[in-house]
Each structure stands twice: as C-alpha cells, then as structure tokens.
Design a protein around this motif. Structure first.
Motif, PDB file in Angstrom:
ATOM      1  N   VAL A 146      22.732  42.121  28.060  1.00 60.82           N
ATOM      2  CA  VAL A 146      23.797  43.012  28.628  1.00 60.82           C
ATOM      3  C   VAL A 146      23.652  43.031  30.246  1.00 60.82           C
ATOM      4  N   LEU A 147      22.279  43.270  30.402  1.00 54.20           N
ATOM      5  CA  LEU A 147      22.093  43.403  32.177  1.00 54.20           C
ATOM      6  C   LEU A 147      22.129  42.406  32.502  1.00 54.20           C
ATOM      7  N   THR A 148      21.977  41.088  32.082  1.00 55.02           N
ATOM      8  CA  THR A 148      22.072  39.941  32.784  1.00 55.02           C
ATOM      9  C   THR A 148      23.596  39.630  32.923  1.00 55.02           C
ATOM     10  N   ALA A 149      24.258  39.670  31.918  1.00 53.66           N
ATOM     11  CA  ALA A 149      25.764  39.475  31.935  1.00 53.66           C
ATOM     12  C   ALA A 149      26.519  40.825  32.731  1.00 53.66           C
ATOM     13  N   ALA A 150      26.032  41.887  32.995  1.00 54.19           N
ATOM     14  CA  ALA A 150      26.475  42.817  33.868  1.00 54.19           C
ATOM     15  C   ALA A 150      26.291  42.355  35.377  1.00 54.19           C
ATOM     16  N   GLN A 151      25.085  41.918  35.509  1.00 51.14           N
ATOM     17  CA  GLN A 151      24.689  41.514  36.954  1.00 51.14           C
ATOM     18  C   GLN A 151      25.793  40.187  37.272  1.00 51.14           C
ATOM     19  N   ARG A 152      25.663  39.070  36.301  1.00 53.95           N
ATOM     20  CA  ARG A 152      26.710  38.142  36.547  1.00 53.95           C
ATOM     21  C   ARG A 152      28.157  38.467  36.821  1.00 53.95           C
ATOM     22  N   TYR A 153      28.627  39.493  35.951  1.00 55.07           N
ATOM     23  CA  TYR A 153      29.952  39.936  36.216  1.00 55.07           C
ATOM     24  C   TYR A 153      30.288  40.647  37.458  1.00 55.07           C
ATOM     25  N   ARG A 154      29.296  41.379  37.830  1.00 56.81           N
ATOM     26  CA  ARG A 154      29.307  41.836  39.562  1.00 56.81           C
ATOM     27  C   ARG A 154      29.435  40.915  40.331  1.00 56.81           C
ATOM     28  N   ASP A 155      28.450  40.001  40.305  1.00 56.14           N
ATOM     29  CA  ASP A 155      28.394  38.954  41.318  1.00 56.14           C
ATOM     30  C   ASP A 155      29.721  38.096  41.228  1.00 56.14           C
ATOM     31  N   LEU A 156      30.233  37.779  40.227  1.00 58.66           N
ATOM     32  CA  LEU A 156      31.542  37.009  40.143  1.00 58.66           C
ATOM     33  C   LEU A 156      32.669  37.742  40.843  1.00 58.66           C
ATOM     34  N   ASN A 157      32.650  39.208  40.434  1.00 63.23           N
ATOM     35  CA  ASN A 157      33.866  39.956  40.882  1.00 63.23           C
ATOM     36  C   ASN A 157      33.703  39.978  42.549  1.00 63.23           C
ATOM     37  N   ALA A 158      32.391  40.312  43.009  1.00 66.57           N
ATOM     38  CA  ALA A 158      32.299  40.278  44.417  1.00 66.57           C
ATOM     39  C   ALA A 158      32.647  38.881  45.263  1.00 66.57           C
ATOM     40  N   LYS A 159      32.237  37.818  44.870  1.00 67.21           N
ATOM     41  CA  LYS A 159      32.744  36.470  45.190  1.00 67.21           C
ATOM     42  C   LYS A 159      34.270  36.207  45.151  1.00 67.21           C
ATOM     43  N   GLY A 160      34.689  36.785  43.886  1.00 70.26           N
ATOM     44  CA  GLY A 160      36.300  36.603  43.837  1.00 70.26           C
ATOM     45  C   GLY A 160      36.878  37.566  44.761  1.00 70.26           C
ATOM     46  N   ALA A 161      36.536  38.752  44.938  1.00 69.29           N
ATOM     47  CA  ALA A 161      37.166  39.715  45.868  1.00 69.29           C
ATOM     48  C   ALA A 161      37.019  38.867  47.316  1.00 69.29           C
ATOM     49  N   PHE A 162      36.178  38.374  47.948  1.00 71.59           N
ATOM     50  CA  PHE A 162      35.976  37.743  48.984  1.00 71.59           C
ATOM     51  C   PHE A 162      36.778  36.514  49.136  1.00 71.59           C
ATOM     52  N   ALA A 163      36.818  35.750  48.170  1.00 72.17           N
ATOM     53  CA  ALA A 163      37.695  34.534  48.131  1.00 72.17           C
ATOM     54  C   ALA A 163      39.120  35.058  48.230  1.00 72.17           C
ATOM     55  N   MET A 164      39.372  36.109  47.683  1.00 62.56           N
ATOM     56  CA  MET A 164      40.902  36.734  47.395  1.00 62.56           C
ATOM     57  C   MET A 164      41.290  37.105  48.896  1.00 62.56           C
ATOM     58  N   LEU A 165      40.369  37.589  49.580  1.00 62.34           N
ATOM     59  CA  LEU A 165      40.646  37.984  50.786  1.00 62.34           C
ATOM     60  C   LEU A 165      40.929  37.129  52.003  1.00 62.34           C
ATOM     61  N   ILE A 166      40.329  35.932  51.876  1.00 57.80           N
ATOM     62  CA  ILE A 166      40.240  34.762  52.517  1.00 57.80           C
ATOM     63  C   ILE A 166      41.633  34.011  52.279  1.00 57.80           C
ATOM     64  N   ALA A 167      41.860  33.791  51.005  1.00 59.79           N
ATOM     65  CA  ALA A 167      42.916  33.187  50.786  1.00 59.79           C
ATOM     66  C   ALA A 167      44.335  33.834  50.748  1.00 59.79           C
ATOM     67  N   VAL A 168      44.284  35.077  50.662  1.00 59.91           N
ATOM     68  CA  VAL A 168      45.757  35.949  50.936  1.00 59.91           C
ATOM     69  C   VAL A 168      45.943  35.887  52.425  1.00 59.91           C
TER      70      VAL A 168
END
Length: 490
Positions: A146-168
């Motif tokens: 669960v902790l590993t998945a939570a860390q991965r979940y957090r990292d993917l959301n952070a990368k997605g937010a940055f990519a969304m900023l650049i793309a938009v």
C-alpha cells in the motif's frame, strides 16, 4: 502549481491575444477600421477563443483522463495477495489514495529510505502511525504494497500535473499564434466568432443532456449487475428488508415493498397536509386578497420553499415529534411510542410542500380567463359559486399537475425522513410507527466502506433506478396535464 494559476495563465494568454489580434487587424487596414471586414473587436475575440477553447478543452480532458490512467496503473502494481479477505481492490485503492494524500515530501523521502532499510517493517510502522495521527488513513494496518502504491500514485500525479501545465500552455500559445496570423483586413472574423460562440452554446446545452444520460446509464449498468447477484423477483416482491454484510450477500432479504410502502405512506400524509392548505391559500390570494395583501403574503408563503430540508428535519426531530408524543404518546392517547414516525415526517414534509402547491395553483387560477368569471357573475352567481363551479373546474387540470409535481418532490425527499420518520422498514397502516423510505435506504446503503461488488451496495442503484422511474412517470404525467391545460386556455 495550483489549478487556479493554470486557469489564470490561459486567460492571460487569451487577453494578450485579444490585444495583439485587434492591433494587427487595424495595422493591416492602415488604422482605418472601415477597411476591415468585421469590427476590430471580432479579430481580438477570434484570437482569444482560439487560445481559450483548445487550452480549456485539453485541461478538462486531462483532468478526466489522468485519474483513470493513474488509478489503473497503480492498481496493476498491487498483487492479489495484498488484498485481505472480505476486502476488495476498490477499497484498497481508496486507502492508497488517502495514504498518498498524507505523504508530504519529508514522509515520501522517509518511505524511500524505509524500503531500503535493514528493518523496513519497523520504519513502515512508524510512518503508519504518523499518517494515522494526521488523520489520513483509517485502517488498522498499512502494508508495504500500500505504501509503495501510494508513493507511485503520488509520483504519477505530480508528473501528470507538470505535463498538463506544459501541454495546456503550449496549446493555448499555439492557438493564440494561429489566431494572430489570421488577423488581416480581409479575414471574416465576425463569421468565425459567431460560429464559434454558437458551437460553445450547443456544447453548454449538451452538458445537461449528457449528464442526464450519464446518470441513467450508471443506474442501469449497476442495476443490471445487482440483478445478476440477487433475484429480481425477490427484490420487487419481497416483504422483508434485512441486508447482511457477511460475505457477498449472506442471507440478505432485500425486498423493496416495505420501502415503497413507507415512501408512499409518508408522501400521502404530506400531500394530505399540503394540498388543502396550499390550494385554499392559492384561492384566497388569487380571488379574495387585495393587491397589498397579495404583495406581502405570497412572498412570505414562498419563503417556505427556500428553507433547507435539513432545517425541516431538525424541526421534525426536536419540535414536531415531541409535540405529537405529548398528545398521542403514553401520557395522552397511548398510540405513539417515539417521536420518529410517519406522522412526524408527513406533517413537516407537508409544510415544506405548501409553497409548491400554492404558488403553482395560484398561477394556474390566475390564468383562467376573466371572461369566464364575468359570464358567471352575469348569470347571477355569487363569487363563491363562481369559484366552485367555474374557476376550479377550469383550472383543475393545472391544479392536478401541480399536485403531481409536489408528489414527485415528496417521494424524493431524504433528510426529513431520516430525522423524522426513523429507519424501520415495515409494512404497517399505523401512522404513529417509525418507517423509512427508498431515499433514506439509499443513503444508508452507500454510507461507509462497503464492498461495491456486493448486493448490499449495488442495491442502492436498484433502489435509485426504481425511484427514478416512479418520479419520471409522475413528472411526465404532470407535465402532460399542465401542457394540455395551457394549450386550452392560452
């Protein structure tokens, strides 16, 4: 970056594009606006729309797609062995999301260290306690997956937010650049802008249709899934409501008849209160009250429609219930054992429905042509005889429509029932006993961390579908009567 900042950046790009597009169009015409095909503002709006629409469109699509992608990716990381007996993957993913929300930068770094430590279980237990103290997790134990998945979940959301900023931002800048290049004197900017606005209006109108379609489809799919797990004959004809959360259904009795009976019984009591009072109030306001009295009384009566239903529920629980117990309880007639009963909820719901009946009936009675009243007076009828024999029969279809609309409102009420009628599902004719309704049980079935693959959770969608069909039928019937009435007298 917060979403608000991204929103403001796109607006700033659109505003700058408006100024640049307008200025470039005027420059191409030598500063003479008369040489332009359209007004200068249209050239600016063309650039602004070409920046905002693609930018905000991509933003909305990204916000809808990213959670699905991240959730699917993280869920595939969790092995089946990490799911405990009696739980489900959806509940485990909910815990992963809560844990990820509680992982700040320091805790995330500690998690990376804990995975590589000599005694990771002790470090993970310390992190678990820290997250529990912050109120971010609710289960008794957080495991390594669960902790590993939570860390991965957090990292993917952070990368997605940055990519969304650049793309938009890139899409908004590209749209603005394209619009500025179009800003020439011969460009038909007005036609493009008007067509674009028309498309936006069509899209806005489609939101309501698509939302309704989405609600109906979600109800249909989950209802079908429920009837795969539980017989439809037992649901529609069962006389007992006793859900059990053991396993995937256990020995649950999920008969809807007691809930439908409670729903209709409380609604009938409410209409018995609201219809006479509301109709008499409408007759007085439309036929007897003077302009000054009407100007004051009608707004005061309609204030009842603006009171939140939770306030009505508290009024039923704290005032009406004890009052009825003092009259019909053991110290009075001995008919009522507790303040939560059909009569309590029905009386308060009836008070809530009074403005629905009175306001609609008042408008309908006022729509009856004055010539019909004058003809009755010319034949020697009194005012009361005219109202009874001419006005009310003429307005009857519209009044019936108003009553049916109020009935559909009563059937869908929740808070007054929860606080005023109790939670007992029973078939009884005694109005002084506690009962419950379909809406109240929908709330109770979806409260807590229930397994959404079990009949006890899916039954909420079957109840919602049943209630949807009932209220839809009432609304269609009421609108049909009102429309027929309007065609007759307009």
């Amino acid at each position: 970056m917060p979403l608000l900042w991204l929103f403001l950046i796109v607006l700033a790009i659109a505003a700058a594009g408006f100024v640049l597009g307008r200025g470039r169009a005027l420059a191409s015409a030598g500063g003479d606006a008369r040489a332009l095909h359209s007004l200068p503002g249209y050239y600016g709006w063309n650039v602004a729309l070409k920046a905002m629409v693609p930018g905000f469109g991509l933003l909305i699509v990204w916000l809808l797609a990213q959670p699905l992608y991240v959730g699917s990716t993280v869920s595939s990381m969790i092995p089946d062995s990490a799911i405990k007996d009696g739980a489900s993957r959806s509940l485990l993913m909910a815990e992963v999301r809560r844990t990820a929300d509680g992982l700040d930068a320091a805790v995330a770094q500690d998690l990376i260290t804990a995975r590589d430590a000599a005694d990771p279980d002790a470090d993970i237990a310390a992190l678990t306690d820290k997250l529990k103290e912050a109120g971010q997790i609710v289960t008794a134990e957080i495991t390594q997956p669960v902790l590993t998945a939570a860390q991965r979940y957090r990292d993917l959301n952070a990368k997605g937010a940055f990519a969304m900023l650049i793309a938009v931002v890139a899409v908004a800048l590209a749209g603005a650049f394209y619009g500025v290049n179009e800003a020439r004197a011969e460009f038909r900017a007005r036609n493009v802008v008007e067509n674009g606005v028309r498309a936006l209006l069509i899209a806005a109108a489609s939101v309501a249709i698509l939302t309704t379609l989405g609600i109906v489809l979600s109800l249909v799919f989950n209802t079908v899934e429920f009837f795969r797990l539980y017989p439809a004959s037992n649901f529609f004809f069962g006389t007992s409501w006793a859900p059990s959360f053991s396993g995937r259904g256990g020995a649950s009795d999920l008969g809807v008849l007691p809930l439908l009976w409670g729903t209709f019984y409380i609604s009938i009591v409410a209409l018995a209160v609201a219809v006479p009072i509301g109709l008499f109030a409408a007759i007085y306001l439309s036929e007897y009250a003077g302009p000054k009295v009407r100007a004051v009384a009608k707004p005061l009566l309609e204030v009842l429609a603006g009171i939140p239903t939770i306030v009505y529920g508290l009024f039923a629980l704290l005032t009406v219930g004890p009052l009825l117990v003092s009259v019909f309880g053991d110290e009075g007639l001995g008919w009522m054992q507790a303040g939560t009963a059909v009569m309590t909820a029905g009386l308060v719901m009836g008070i809530m429905l009074i403005p629905f009946v009175s306001s609609l009936s008042d408008d309908i009675i006022n729509a009856v042509p004055q010539a019909m009243r004058d003809g009755s007076y010319g034949l020697g009828a009194t005012q009361s005889e005219t109202i009874r024999q001419v006005v009310l029969p003429a307005a009857l279809p519209g009044i019936v429509g108003a009553i049916l609309l109020a009935a559909s409102r009563a059937i869908g009420e929740t808070m007054i029932v929860v606080l005023g009628a109790g939670a007992a599902a029973r078939l009884s004719l005694n109005p002084f006993e506690a009962m419950t309704t379909v809406t109240a049980k929908i709330v109770s079935q979806l409260t807590g961390d229930a397994d959404f693959a079990s009949p006890e959770a899916l039954v909420a969608f079957a109840l919602g579908m049943t209630l949807f069909v009932l209220t839809l039928g009432l609304n269609v019937f009421a609108l049909y009567i009102v429309r027929k009435y309007r065609e007759q007298y307009e």
